[in-house]
Design a protein around this motif. Structure first.
Motif, PDB file in Angstrom:
ATOM      1  N   ILE A   1       9.647  10.416   5.871  1.00 54.55           N
ATOM      2  CA  ILE A   1      10.328  10.600   4.586  1.00 54.55           C
ATOM      3  C   ILE A   1      10.991   9.290   4.174  1.00 54.55           C
ATOM      4  N   ALA A   2      10.528   8.713   3.080  1.00 51.51           N
ATOM      5  CA  ALA A   2      11.088   7.462   2.574  1.00 51.51           C
ATOM      6  C   ALA A   2      12.122   7.767   1.499  1.00 51.51           C
ATOM      7  N   VAL A   3      13.384   7.492   1.788  1.00 48.23           N
ATOM      8  CA  VAL A   3      14.466   7.725   0.827  1.00 48.23           C
ATOM      9  C   VAL A   3      14.818   6.382   0.205  1.00 48.23           C
ATOM     10  N   MET A   4      14.091   6.054  -0.852  1.00 49.56           N
ATOM     11  CA  MET A   4      14.251   4.762  -1.513  1.00 49.56           C
ATOM     12  C   MET A   4      14.009   4.927  -3.010  1.00 49.56           C
ATOM     13  N   ASN A   5      14.678   4.123  -3.792  1.00 55.89           N
ATOM     14  CA  ASN A   5      14.400   4.070  -5.217  1.00 55.89           C
ATOM     15  C   ASN A   5      13.444   2.918  -5.500  1.00 55.89           C
ATOM     16  N   GLY A   6      12.922   2.880  -6.694  1.00 55.88           N
ATOM     17  CA  GLY A   6      12.017   1.800  -7.060  1.00 55.88           C
ATOM     18  C   GLY A   6      10.566   2.234  -6.986  1.00 55.88           C
ATOM     19  N   VAL A   7       9.678   1.268  -7.121  1.00 56.30           N
ATOM     20  CA  VAL A   7       8.235   1.551  -7.138  1.00 56.30           C
ATOM     21  C   VAL A   7       7.525   0.674  -6.112  1.00 56.30           C
ATOM     22  N   GLY A   8       6.362   1.125  -5.683  1.00 61.68           N
ATOM     23  CA  GLY A   8       5.519   0.337  -4.803  1.00 61.68           C
ATOM     24  C   GLY A   8       5.750   0.531  -3.320  1.00 61.68           C
ATOM     25  N   HIS A   9       6.892   1.094  -2.939  1.00 60.67           N
ATOM     26  CA  HIS A   9       7.199   1.180  -1.514  1.00 60.67           C
ATOM     27  C   HIS A   9       6.337   2.215  -0.782  1.00 60.67           C
ATOM     28  N   MET A  10       5.943   3.276  -1.466  1.00 61.84           N
ATOM     29  CA  MET A  10       5.143   4.303  -0.805  1.00 61.84           C
ATOM     30  C   MET A  10       3.776   3.744  -0.396  1.00 61.84           C
ATOM     31  N   GLU A  11       3.200   2.892  -1.241  1.00 57.63           N
ATOM     32  CA  GLU A  11       1.913   2.286  -0.909  1.00 57.63           C
ATOM     33  C   GLU A  11       2.026   1.388   0.320  1.00 57.63           C
ATOM     34  N   VAL A  12       3.124   0.642   0.435  1.00 59.05           N
ATOM     35  CA  VAL A  12       3.330  -0.239   1.587  1.00 59.05           C
ATOM     36  C   VAL A  12       3.434   0.588   2.872  1.00 59.05           C
ATOM     37  N   ILE A  13       4.191   1.676   2.824  1.00 58.27           N
ATOM     38  CA  ILE A  13       4.353   2.530   4.010  1.00 58.27           C
ATOM     39  C   ILE A  13       3.023   3.193   4.363  1.00 58.27           C
ATOM     40  N   HIS A  14       2.331   3.670   3.342  1.00 60.88           N
ATOM     41  CA  HIS A  14       1.044   4.338   3.558  1.00 60.88           C
ATOM     42  C   HIS A  14       0.055   3.398   4.249  1.00 60.88           C
ATOM     43  N   LYS A  15       0.003   2.151   3.823  1.00 64.54           N
ATOM     44  CA  LYS A  15      -0.914   1.180   4.415  1.00 64.54           C
ATOM     45  C   LYS A  15      -0.553   0.898   5.868  1.00 64.54           C
ATOM     46  N   ALA A  16       0.739   0.804   6.160  1.00 65.50           N
ATOM     47  CA  ALA A  16       1.176   0.543   7.541  1.00 65.50           C
ATOM     48  C   ALA A  16       0.810   1.704   8.459  1.00 65.50           C
ATOM     49  N   LEU A  17       0.976   2.915   7.981  1.00 65.80           N
ATOM     50  CA  LEU A  17       0.636   4.091   8.779  1.00 65.80           C
ATOM     51  C   LEU A  17      -0.869   4.151   9.035  1.00 65.80           C
ATOM     52  N   ARG A  18      -1.657   3.839   7.995  1.00 71.11           N
ATOM     53  CA  ARG A  18      -3.121   3.861   8.149  1.00 71.11           C
ATOM     54  C   ARG A  18      -3.588   2.744   9.083  1.00 71.11           C
ATOM     55  N   TYR A  19      -2.972   1.583   8.979  1.00 70.25           N
ATOM     56  CA  TYR A  19      -3.362   0.449   9.822  1.00 70.25           C
ATOM     57  C   TYR A  19      -3.185   0.775  11.301  1.00 70.25           C
ATOM     58  N   HIS A  20      -2.111   1.491  11.626  1.00 70.22           N
ATOM     59  CA  HIS A  20      -1.826   1.866  13.012  1.00 70.22           C
ATOM     60  C   HIS A  20      -2.420   3.224  13.379  1.00 70.22           C
ATOM     61  N   ASP A  21      -3.232   3.773  12.468  1.00 71.71           N
ATOM     62  CA  ASP A  21      -3.920   5.040  12.711  1.00 71.71           C
ATOM     63  C   ASP A  21      -2.931   6.157  13.086  1.00 71.71           C
ATOM     64  N   VAL A  22      -1.851   6.231  12.324  1.00 68.77           N
ATOM     65  CA  VAL A  22      -0.822   7.250  12.564  1.00 68.77           C
ATOM     66  C   VAL A  22      -1.089   8.453  11.667  1.00 68.77           C
ATOM     67  N   SER A  23      -1.193   9.614  12.281  1.00 66.44           N
ATOM     68  CA  SER A  23      -1.431  10.844  11.537  1.00 66.44           C
ATOM     69  C   SER A  23      -0.097  11.518  11.252  1.00 66.44           C
ATOM     70  N   THR A  24       0.408  11.343  10.056  1.00 66.26           N
ATOM     71  CA  THR A  24       1.683  11.941   9.659  1.00 66.26           C
ATOM     72  C   THR A  24       1.634  12.246   8.169  1.00 66.26           C
TER      73      THR A  24
END
Length: 253
Positions: free
Chosen positions: A159-182
């Motif tokens: 759960i990302a508790v942040m304002n602004g734009v673009g941060h969800m894509e950054v987190i999503h890419k990091a999770l996919r890069y490390h093959d994390v299923s969440t």
């Protein structure tokens, strides 16, 4: 009701300790207290991260099962000194003070130590939920940390508790890069908080935490999200599941 060993460990963790001379009556947890939430990790030791940690850990069943990962050694030392975060609730009739028993880590290796300790004590070690609460400048590092903390977890939430734009894509890419299923959840908090000093956070303006799934969500994760919302409400942070996060963002600008 038949409970697994891990479920009974979660129940036992929520029971208060009895000291010599006290009554033998035991608190019997209700079904509301028996949840799938094991440990919770919060990445970011700023005002919002500290507020989430302190308030959630103040709920008896989560005592010592909330971990705060912070890059501030001063903040970490203050939390370790009292084994918790002090939350001061500022209101029109004065200030109310509470403390959540939070475990703190300054590195991923210390988080691994907490996992092993939890496994030994309760029979479960990995976090069910990871909150990310950082500023944009610390986002990439926090996303990498979240991926590593969640590595090997299944049926978990980020759960990302942040304002602004673009941060969800950054987190999503990091999770996919490390093959994390969440399951990735976006959250926007309209309340206010500020650090009074290391280890002490003020909850200055009550608001609502709106959460919305980022992408698809399965039945298990949906149930865990509902439990997380209930836990946050129990902790004193009004939380609701929203359908249109963009509308919420426009309202908070």
């Amino acid at each position: 009701l038949r409970l697994s060993r891990c479920a009974w460990a979660r129940v036992a963790a929520s029971l208060p300790c009895r000291h010599a001379g006290e009554s033998r009556s035991m608190h019997v947890p209700s079904m509301r207290e028996i949840t799938s939430i094991e440990n919770i990790a919060v990445i970011g030791g700023g005002s919002i991260g500290s507020l989430l940690s302190g308030r959630i850990a103040a709920v008896s069943r989560m005592r010592d099962r909330v971990w705060l990962l912070t890059g501030s050694s001063e903040h970490a030392s203050a939390v370790k000194a009292v084994r918790g975060i002090v939350v001061k609730e500022e209101g029109t009739v004065g200030t109310k003070t509470m403390m959540g028993q939070v475990r703190v880590a300054e590195s991923l290796s210390e988080v691994e130590d907490l996992k092993r300790e939890s496994q030994s004590l309760y029979g479960f070690g990995k976090p069910s939920i990871v909150f990310i609460a950082v500023k944009q400048a610390g986002l990439r590092k926090a996303a990498e940390q979240a991926a590593r903390v969640l590595s090997g977890s299944h049926g978990s939430l980020c759960i990302a508790v942040m304002n602004g734009v673009g941060h969800m894509e950054v987190i999503h890419k990091a999770l996919r890069y490390h093959d994390v299923s969440t399951t990735l959840i976006q959250g926007i908090y309209s309340g206010g908080a500020y650090m009074m000093e290391p280890g002490v956070v003020a909850h200055a303006g009550r608001g609502t935490l709106d959460v919305c799934e980022y992408g698809s969500i399965d039945t298990v994760s949906s149930s865990l999200l509902e439990q997380a919302v209930q836990l946050l409400n129990d902790s004193g942070i009004p939380t609701q599941i929203c359908q249109d996060i963009l509308q919420v963002e426009r309202m908070t600008l």
